[in-house]
Scaffold this active site. Structure first.
Site, mmCIF file in Angstrom:
data_model
loop_
_atom_site.group_PDB
_atom_site.id
_atom_site.type_symbol
_atom_site.label_atom_id
_atom_site.label_comp_id
_atom_site.label_asym_id
_atom_site.label_seq_id
_atom_site.Cartn_x
_atom_site.Cartn_y
_atom_site.Cartn_z
ATOM 1 N N PRO A 2 0.593 -0.880 0.088
ATOM 2 C CA PRO A 2 -0.600 -0.114 0.427
ATOM 3 C C PRO A 2 0.557 1.575 0.453
ATOM 4 O O PRO A 2 1.212 2.040 1.626
ATOM 5 C CB PRO A 2 -0.570 -0.649 1.189
ATOM 6 C CG PRO A 2 -0.220 -0.782 2.271
ATOM 7 C CD PRO A 2 1.334 -1.089 1.085
ATOM 8 N N GLU A 3 1.085 1.354 -1.006
ATOM 9 C CA GLU A 3 0.711 3.323 -1.265
ATOM 10 C C GLU A 3 0.330 4.182 -1.336
ATOM 11 O O GLU A 3 -1.161 3.159 -2.162
ATOM 12 C CB GLU A 3 2.452 3.772 -2.046
ATOM 13 C CG GLU A 3 3.296 2.915 -1.252
ATOM 14 C CD GLU A 3 4.139 2.992 -2.436
ATOM 15 O OE1 GLU A 3 5.151 4.118 -2.799
ATOM 16 O OE2 GLU A 3 6.071 2.110 -2.291
ATOM 17 N N HIS A 104 -4.264 -15.016 8.938
ATOM 18 C CA HIS A 104 -4.651 -14.205 8.237
ATOM 19 C C HIS A 104 -5.082 -12.759 7.916
ATOM 20 O O HIS A 104 -5.708 -12.225 8.055
ATOM 21 C CB HIS A 104 -3.104 -13.638 8.080
ATOM 22 C CG HIS A 104 -1.993 -14.061 7.983
ATOM 23 N ND1 HIS A 104 -1.229 -14.340 9.436
ATOM 24 C CD2 HIS A 104 -0.910 -14.785 7.587
ATOM 25 C CE1 HIS A 104 0.174 -14.777 9.324
ATOM 26 N NE2 HIS A 104 0.493 -15.281 8.865
ATOM 27 N N ARG A 127 1.693 -9.003 8.573
ATOM 28 C CA ARG A 127 2.517 -8.386 9.704
ATOM 29 C C ARG A 127 1.695 -7.876 10.572
ATOM 30 O O ARG A 127 2.096 -7.248 11.709
ATOM 31 C CB ARG A 127 3.030 -8.032 8.078
ATOM 32 C CG ARG A 127 4.714 -8.421 7.970
ATOM 33 C CD ARG A 127 5.344 -7.646 6.616
ATOM 34 N NE ARG A 127 6.828 -7.194 7.985
ATOM 35 C CZ ARG A 127 7.412 -5.843 7.414
ATOM 36 N NH1 ARG A 127 7.305 -6.014 6.214
ATOM 37 N NH2 ARG A 127 8.502 -5.607 8.558
#
Length: 297
Positions: A2-3, A104, A127
């Site tokens: 994600p940018e 996740h 993460r």
DNA sequence: AGTGGGACCTGTCCGC
DNA sequence: TGCGGACAGGTCCCAC
């Protein structure tokens, strides 16, 4: 993923399903992401409607009909996927049977869409650098995450004059200055590397040195502003970049990664026409920077 | 105030 | 095959 271009791609993917949908149920499959969700999180959202899907920098903003905003950040590894019960267009290897989750999958929003069908929006984040929280609509602008945030790199506001004002007197390297969300909000490691390459500017150069001595915007500032805007809009157009198999909400891949000139291209020849340099990788403030030592000065 | 380094997490890949 | 180390798209916090 994600940018800014990736987050905008996610927003566009979620909007058709999420907007005007009722959140019928939320499953929190663990008590926290980067931060705990808090006791009220589920209670304040269940039974509510999502009125719109917005974005500010790398933050997704879901407007809720109780005057609050569901603020979501994908961190480094967050992604959303949509499971529609009425959808036969999903690629087979991406869709899973109802109620079967992947490792996740931390948050599941069960929705009743504006068309009356049911769907699930599932947040996955190995993460767990991502987070979500509720903030009152009127408090957003004063919130620490947003109060000092710089402008978006997508509009006319980003020009040479703006950069000159922000960079004047700064000794920090251009790489760090452009990653600083207080200057321009939404740029990340990849697009900063790419924009500096296009602009022919070294990531190591002090930001203040591209401002002319009079404080007026130099040609370099103006060019850098243009290149940032170009690269961001091109990346959005391409559906963002898919690294490490990251996918859009419908399972498809963005394809801007094929347009990277320097990011991930260590050791290759510089792609700038007429340049005989090579792409080097260095570490700046703990992160990889890719650049051509010959044409980026 | 501005700047740099480490911390937060898990997964993957590469070299030995 | 197994293991250690480096590295990954972001942001915060704490020293100087």
């Amino acid at each position: 993923m994600p940018e800014l271009p990736e987050v905008e791609t996610v927003r566009r993917g979620l909007a058709p399903v999420a907007e005007r949908a009722e959140i019928t149920r939320i499953e929190l499959r663990r008590p926290d992401l980067r931060f705990p969700f808090g006791d009220e999180f589920v209670k304040k959202l269940e039974g509510r409607f999502i009125t719109g899907m917005g974005r500010r920098a790398k933050y997704l903003l879901a407007d809720i009909d109780n005057g609050q905003v569901l603020v979501m950040h994908l961190g480094m590894s967050g992604s959303f996927r949509i499971e529609r019960d009425d959808d036969s267009t999903r690629s087979d290897n991406f869709a899973l049977p109802k109620g079967i989750y992947e490792k996740h999958d931390h948050v599941v929003f069960h929705l009743k869409t504006s068309k009356g069908s049911t769907a699930r929006i599932i947040y996955n984040d190995p993460r767990r650098f991502g987070f979500m929280t509720l903030i009152g609509r009127s408090e957003i602008s004063e919130h620490p995450w947003f109060a000092e945030m710089g402008i978006e790199p997508t509009g006319n506001a980003l020009d040479g004059l703006y950069l000159a004002k922000k960079f004047a007197g700064r000794s920090a390297p251009l790489k760090a200055a452009l990653l600083n969300q207080k200057m321009i909000a939404g740029l990340g490691n990849i697009y900063v590397c790419e924009a500096l390459w296009r602009a022919g500017l070294s990531p190591k150069r002090s930001a203040g040195t591209i401002v002319s001595k009079s404080g007026k915007p130099s040609k370099k500032c103006a060019e850098l502003a243009i290149h940032i805007r170009d690269i961001i809009s091109e990346a959005i157009e391409a559906g963002g970049s898919s690294l490490r198999d990251h996918r859009q909400t419908d399972g498809s891949l963005g394809y801007f990664q094929h347009s990277f000139a320097v990011y991930g291209h260590e050791g290759e020849s510089c792609k700038k026409s007429g340049c005989s340099g090579k792409v080097h990788r260095i570490t700046q403030s703990g992160r990889s920077t890719f650049y051509c030592t010959k044409c980026q000065k």
